[in-house]
Design a protein around this motif. Structure first.
Motif: not given
Lengths: 415, 142
Positions: B38-42, B48-51
């Motif tokens: 699941v990825r999020g965004r700063s 994007p980054f990997n949450l």
């Protein structure tokens, strides 16, 4: 230090494991905990284990908590171990937290922020007095409810107000790509395409790291460690003066885009906590004075962790913002290498394992050194005998020459 | 597909029962549990980054009937329920079948969506009850 394996003890180990299982169960006359009970009534524990285990699955987290006898670090370890048994099938599209269906949303910077302030289920403003009514069973609690006419709409970000005045930099909203997908790890980025985000589960933690890797590290970091480090920045070891710009908890949709399907499909709504901290920034030669921000995002309802994460994210931006890096919380290498509780507990706890051979070697060395220099004062630490440089050995009474009186000996112990 | 994935399995089973006997199907790809990163965004809108990962189960079924072209149905659900993924895939296939689409829409999708909406409205009402209007006090110095 090398670890030399030992053999034997099979029966004792088996029995210890069986004893653990029996003790964990407790008195057989007391009903056994069900996973559903843990999932429902110890939800914050489940959330913490999912965040630090870096695996969103409330059922597995509840099982891990039951299996670990309530030891949440051990439970996170169990989840981390389990995830290695599964293939990774997909990468989700980045969560659109702007569309979060909020169950809680507060802003400490604007009283009348668009979308309003909703406390949700929170310990804030509650007296920390033990509630003895809870000790009785069969408690019935009714959630207050107030029907609302308004349709469920996304809550605008409080920081957008600052962004409109150009007082804070907000990244541009995501541009919809053809399939909305972000490339997977290992995928070769096409022309003009950004490379996939750093993945600590597949790439080594090798500082200096970009912000994407730091955020992944912080998201799965130990809450206690993050909390203390974040606290240190507030107390002056990091010159942080933060405001909680936007704190929200709620459900966001996870969307994947399977190749075999060719279009995006939502698979679940997961609960996340998101925190945007606002910090003052003096500016530099290129940037006028403005606010900067720290970002925190965690699985589940993990507000303290998400806030600490946001503070640490900001502290670790020190170098990029041209600030002096002079405190532990701003030191990327220090923070990122020590934040993971699965690694930390492993290294600390391995000391319990038999080290008989290693210690025998040290013992022999110390005896030998004393034999070769029986009457000389304690030798200054040398590179040839690194174990002697450790404070424990240097300060131990045995290392104090017999010529010293009791007073000096005590002083040596305390130093 | 989202409604099928997000539905509680018990409810999905109940709704399917109302359809009566279902056509035979075969597992083109049996249920398989794996992970999705699941990825999020700063900042919520940035890079994007990997949450972290989540468990996911997928399944592909196929309905083959003599007088119909073969229909493949896909199911993707969060968690580890093979049954849920299989039923979601089956419903996806039935939705592409002329004889079944209407029934599945009315007797499965509609009740599932109604249940989800009712649950969301109830949760929203509970959240709404905690809406707070802070006001700041004027201090004595001015």
């Amino acid at each position: 230090m090398a670890y030399v394996a030992v053999k034997g003890g099979e029966q004792a180990i088996r029995n210890a494991e069986a004893l653990l299982a029996a003790r964990r169960r407790g008195d057989p006359d007391v009903p056994e905990l069900s996973l559903e009970q843990i999932k429902q009534q110890l939800q914050l524990a489940v959330n913490r284990v999912m965040a630090e285990g870096s695996l969103y699955d409330p059922d597995l987290a509840a099982l891990a908590i039951k299996q670990s006898w309530g030891d949440l670090v051990e439970a996170a370890f169990l989840l981390r171990a389990y995830r290695t048994t599964l293939p990774r099938l997909y990468y989700s599209q980045p969560l659109d937290t702007g569309k979060m269906v909020v169950q809680r949303r507060i802003s400490a910077i604007f009283k009348d922020t668009p979308g309003g302030q909703k406390l949700g289920p929170t310990f804030d403003y509650v007296h920390r007095l033990l509630d003895f009514k809870l000790a009785a069973e069969d408690n019935q609690f009714v959630a207050p409810s107030q029907a609302t006419e308004a349709a469920i709409a996304p809550t605008p970000r409080a920081l957008d107000t600052l962004a409109r005045e150009d007082l804070i930099t907000m990244p541009a909203p995501p541009q919809a790509t053809e399939d909305g997908a972000v490339p997977a790890y290992g995928a070769v980025p096409a022309k003009n395409e950004t490379p996939p985000p750093y993945d600590l589960t597949r790439q080594p933690l090798d500082t200096p790291l970009a912000r994407d890797a730091r955020l992944q590290n912080l998201a799965r970091a130990d809450e206690g460690f993050l909390l203390s480090m974040a606290y240190s920045t507030q107390r002056g070891y990091g010159t942080n003066h933060p405001f909680a710009g936007d704190v929200r908890m709620g459900a966001v949709e996870v969307v994947i885009c399977p190749e075999e399907l060719g279009f995006a499909v939502a698979i679940a709504d997961i609960t996340v906590t998101e925190v945007q901290m606002v910090n003052q920034f003096k500016g530099n030669q290129e940037t006028p004075p403005q606010f900067t921000q720290g970002y925190g995002l965690t699985f589940g309802y993990n507000e303290r962790k998400a806030m600490a994460m946001a503070l640490m994210d900001r502290a670790l931006q020190a170098k990029a913002l041209g600030e002096t890096v002079s405190n532990p919380a701003q030191d990327e290498e220090f923070v990122l290498y020590h934040s993971d509780n699965v690694e930390a507990q492993g290294f600390v706890q391995h000391l319990k394992l038999p080290h008989y051979i290693d210690f025998q070697a040290e013992l022999n060395l110390v005896r030998q050194l004393r034999q070769t220099a029986p009457s000389s004062p304690p030798a200054p630490p040398t590179a040839a005998s690194p174990p002697l440089t450790s404070p424990a050995v240097a300060a131990s009474p045995a290392a104090v020459p017999a010529t010293l009186g009791p007073a000096e000996a005590t002083g040596a112990c305390e130093s | 597909m989202a409604a099928l994935a997000k539905a509680p399995l018990v409810l999905l089973e109940e709704c399917l029962k109302t359809l009566g006997p279902l056509p035979d199907y075969q597992l083109l790809r049996p249920s398989e549990t794996g992970l999705a990163m699941v990825r999020g965004r700063s900042e919520g809108t940035g890079d994007p980054f990997n949450l972290g990962e989540m468990t996911l189960t997928r399944c592909v079924v196929q309905i083959v009937q003599p007088d119909h072209p073969a229909i493949a149905g896909f199911g993707y659900v969060a968690g580890r329920s093979h049954r849920h993924a299989e039923l979601a895939a089956l419903c996806d296939a039935l939705l592409q079948h002329d004889d079944w689409a209407e029934g599945v829409h009315a007797q499965v999708l509609a009740p599932l969506q109604a249940a989800a909406q009712a649950q969301q409205a109830a949760a929203a009402a509970q959240t709404e009850a905690t809406r707070v209007n802070f006001f700041t006090l004027k201090r004595g110095e001015s």
